[in-house]
Design a protein around this motif. Structure first.
Motif, PDB file in Angstrom:
ATOM      1  N   PRO A 122       0.781  -1.342   0.011  1.00 25.23           N
ATOM      2  CA  PRO A 122      -0.156   0.025   0.193  1.00 25.23           C
ATOM      3  C   PRO A 122       0.879   1.440   0.018  1.00 25.23           C
ATOM      4  CG  PRO A 122      -0.289  -1.209   2.123  1.00 25.23           C
ATOM      5  CD  PRO A 122       0.422  -2.148   1.329  1.00 25.23           C
ATOM      6  N   GLU A 123       2.274   1.027   0.186  1.00 25.39           N
ATOM      7  CA  GLU A 123       2.804   2.458   0.307  1.00 25.39           C
ATOM      8  C   GLU A 123       3.802   2.557  -1.009  1.00 25.39           C
ATOM      9  OE1 GLU A 123       2.870   4.603   2.759  1.00 25.39           O
ATOM     10  OE2 GLU A 123       1.361   3.202   3.610  1.00 25.39           O
ATOM     11  N   ALA A 124       3.585   1.550  -1.617  1.00 21.25           N
ATOM     12  CA  ALA A 124       4.281   1.779  -3.230  1.00 21.25           C
ATOM     13  C   ALA A 124       3.689   2.342  -4.335  1.00 21.25           C
ATOM     14  CB  ALA A 124       4.356   0.069  -3.743  1.00 21.25           C
ATOM     15  N   HIS A 125       4.466   2.884  -5.358  1.00 19.10           N
ATOM     16  CA  HIS A 125       4.105   3.348  -6.690  1.00 19.10           C
ATOM     17  C   HIS A 125       4.500   2.343  -7.648  1.00 19.10           C
ATOM     18  CE1 HIS A 125       3.922   7.025  -3.830  1.00 19.10           C
ATOM     19  NE2 HIS A 125       3.215   7.451  -4.809  1.00 19.10           N
ATOM     20  N   VAL A 126       3.905   2.522  -8.555  1.00 16.73           N
ATOM     21  CA  VAL A 126       4.121   1.434  -9.786  1.00 16.73           C
ATOM     22  C   VAL A 126       4.213   2.189 -11.169  1.00 16.73           C
ATOM     23  CG1 VAL A 126       3.324  -0.503 -11.227  1.00 16.73           C
ATOM     24  CG2 VAL A 126       3.007  -0.739  -8.624  1.00 16.73           C
ATOM     25  N   THR A 127       5.344   1.846 -11.839  1.00 18.11           N
ATOM     26  CA  THR A 127       5.504   2.330 -13.256  1.00 18.11           C
ATOM     27  C   THR A 127       5.112   1.193 -14.140  1.00 18.11           C
ATOM     28  OG1 THR A 127       7.271   3.983 -12.586  1.00 18.11           O
ATOM     29  CG2 THR A 127       7.084   3.088 -15.006  1.00 18.11           C
ATOM     30  N   ALA A 128       3.859   1.362 -14.861  1.00 20.40           N
ATOM     31  CA  ALA A 128       3.491   0.243 -15.727  1.00 20.40           C
ATOM     32  C   ALA A 128       4.079   0.636 -17.233  1.00 20.40           C
ATOM     33  CB  ALA A 128       1.957   0.281 -15.623  1.00 20.40           C
ATOM     34  N   VAL A 129       4.762  -0.473 -17.768  1.00 21.89           N
ATOM     35  CA  VAL A 129       5.291  -0.291 -19.008  1.00 21.89           C
ATOM     36  C   VAL A 129       4.753  -1.163 -20.042  1.00 21.89           C
ATOM     37  CG1 VAL A 129       7.601  -0.278 -20.343  1.00 21.89           C
ATOM     38  CG2 VAL A 129       7.430  -0.026 -17.909  1.00 21.89           C
ATOM     39  N   ASP A 130       4.492  -0.770 -21.294  1.00 23.22           N
ATOM     40  CA  ASP A 130       3.619  -1.675 -22.219  1.00 23.22           C
ATOM     41  C   ASP A 130       3.895  -1.200 -23.356  1.00 23.22           C
ATOM     42  OD1 ASP A 130       1.714  -4.239 -21.993  1.00 23.22           O
ATOM     43  OD2 ASP A 130       1.210  -2.960 -23.768  1.00 23.22           O
ATOM     44  N   SER A 131       3.751  -1.731 -24.637  1.00 16.10           N
ATOM     45  CA  SER A 131       3.823  -1.359 -25.789  1.00 16.10           C
ATOM     46  C   SER A 131       2.713  -0.642 -26.566  1.00 16.10           C
ATOM     47  CB  SER A 131       4.376  -2.195 -27.027  1.00 16.10           C
ATOM     48  OG  SER A 131       3.427  -3.570 -27.077  1.00 16.10           O
ATOM     49  N   SER A 132       1.449  -1.114 -25.875  1.00 21.60           N
ATOM     50  CA  SER A 132       0.088  -0.806 -26.209  1.00 21.60           C
ATOM     51  C   SER A 132      -0.524   0.207 -25.651  1.00 21.60           C
ATOM     52  CB  SER A 132      -0.937  -1.923 -26.232  1.00 21.60           C
ATOM     53  OG  SER A 132      -2.207  -1.623 -26.440  1.00 21.60           O
ATOM     54  N   ALA A 133      -0.730   1.539 -26.309  1.00 23.96           N
ATOM     55  CA  ALA A 133      -1.271   2.660 -25.943  1.00 23.96           C
ATOM     56  C   ALA A 133      -2.806   2.321 -25.298  1.00 23.96           C
ATOM     57  CB  ALA A 133      -1.408   3.828 -26.911  1.00 23.96           C
ATOM     58  N   GLY A 134      -3.556   1.444 -26.143  1.00 18.87           N
ATOM     59  CA  GLY A 134      -4.907   1.239 -25.722  1.00 18.87           C
ATOM     60  C   GLY A 134      -4.768   0.395 -24.285  1.00 18.87           C
ATOM     61  N   HIS A 135      -3.868  -0.429 -24.063  1.00 17.19           N
ATOM     62  CA  HIS A 135      -3.807  -1.056 -22.708  1.00 17.19           C
ATOM     63  C   HIS A 135      -3.456  -0.175 -21.779  1.00 17.19           C
ATOM     64  CE1 HIS A 135      -4.153  -4.675 -25.150  1.00 17.19           C
ATOM     65  NE2 HIS A 135      -3.080  -5.271 -24.830  1.00 17.19           N
ATOM     66  N   LEU A 136      -2.746   0.683 -21.915  1.00 18.58           N
ATOM     67  CA  LEU A 136      -1.967   1.730 -20.961  1.00 18.58           C
ATOM     68  C   LEU A 136      -3.409   2.780 -20.576  1.00 18.58           C
ATOM     69  CD1 LEU A 136       1.519   2.393 -21.854  1.00 18.58           C
ATOM     70  CD2 LEU A 136       0.744   0.999 -19.838  1.00 18.58           C
TER      71      LEU A 136
END
Length: 280
Positions: free
Chosen positions: A64-78
């Motif tokens: 609960p104290e974390a921050h996540v950087t989500a990485v993907d090649s799809s603009a739609g997914h992001l």
């Protein structure tokens, strides 16, 4: 159809599968995040090949104290992932980065304590290059969690359908033949590959997944959507009798529709590796 339109259509279909997978298998994903060998809760996490965010949000719940950087090649997914973050009131804890992880010279992903890659490494053309990049991204002592499908989900009993028993297995076998050339790392043992990239594999497990669908309409939709996508890729590789039987299952107006069956269950396996960058 233009290439861009085809990619958008493909991404939309894949996003639907990813969202259903996240819903139906949420308890098993929670089990995996709880199993991770973490002494100090991570504050910065990178989710490689995040898709629509199943891992991202499971990790936010777990830490609960974390921050996540989500990485993907799809603009739609992001975009779908950002919409979910907004709906959960967690936009400040999520950053998205669109990039092709097979390309060298990744954008700035910060300095994570934990890197997570779920069902994404087998899509990489050069996974050894990706593993070395993750090793360089993590600080000494940082953890890399790899989750891979030991097999794609099955839904039907082996005796189904009555007129073509074993149909689902034949569809998956045809799919394996079709995809062998461009997904050669599907089902790989990532332990030796992680070791070769400089990691120490601390723990490994295989998780057997079974979700009964008799009282869960989502399982029927998950089965329908999954087999529909399989049909698109294996139609030319199936016997005509198998293709006709598959089409009867996928016809939502038919009495043979998979949505009408009460004997469905999600059956699959996940393999998990927890690897650490050595401190010396």
């Amino acid at each position: 159809m233009t290439h861009a339109a085809h990619r958008a259509c493909h991404d939309a279909g894949q996003a639907e599968i990813l969202d259903l997978d996240a819903e139906v298998l949420a308890a098993h994903l929670t089990e995996i995040t709880a199993w991770l060998p973490v002494d100090t809760p991570p504050r910065q996490i990178v989710d490689l090949g995040s898709g629509t965010g199943a891992g991202t949000f499971a990790l936010l719940d777990r830490f609960p104290e974390a921050h996540v950087t989500a990485v993907d090649s799809s603009a739609g997914h992001l975009q779908r992932l950002r919409d979910k973050a907004y709906g959960r009131g967690e936009t400040k804890r999520v950053r998205t980065v669109q990039t092709n992880l097979d390309e060298p010279g990744w954008p700035d992903l910060g300095t994570p304590d934990l890197v997570w890659a779920s069902a994404s490494l087998h899509h990489m053309t050069h996974p050894d290059q990706v593993l070395r990049a993750v090793h360089g991204l993590l600080p000494p002592g940082g953890l890399f969690a790899v989750v891979e499908l030991a097999g794609f989900p099955r839904f039907l009993p082996e005796s189904a359908p009555d007129d073509r028993p074993g149909l689902e297995e034949r569809c998956h076998a045809a799919g394996a033949r079709v995809h062998a050339a461009h997904l050669p790392h599907r089902g790989a043992d990532w332990g030796p590959l992680l070791t070769a990239a400089g990691f120490t594999v601390e723990a490994e497990r295989r998780l057997t997944v079974r979700v009964n669908g008799s009282n869960d309409t989502r399982v029927g939709v998950y089965a329908q959507t999954s087999l529909q996508r399989i049909r698109h890729s294996v139609a030319d590789a199936l016997a005509p009798e198998d293709l006709a039987a598959l089409d009867r299952l996928l016809d939502t107006d038919s009495q043979h529709s998979i949505l009408r069956r009460s004997d469905l269950a999600v059956r699959t396996e996940r393999s998990v590796w927890a690897a650490r960058r050595p401190t010396r």
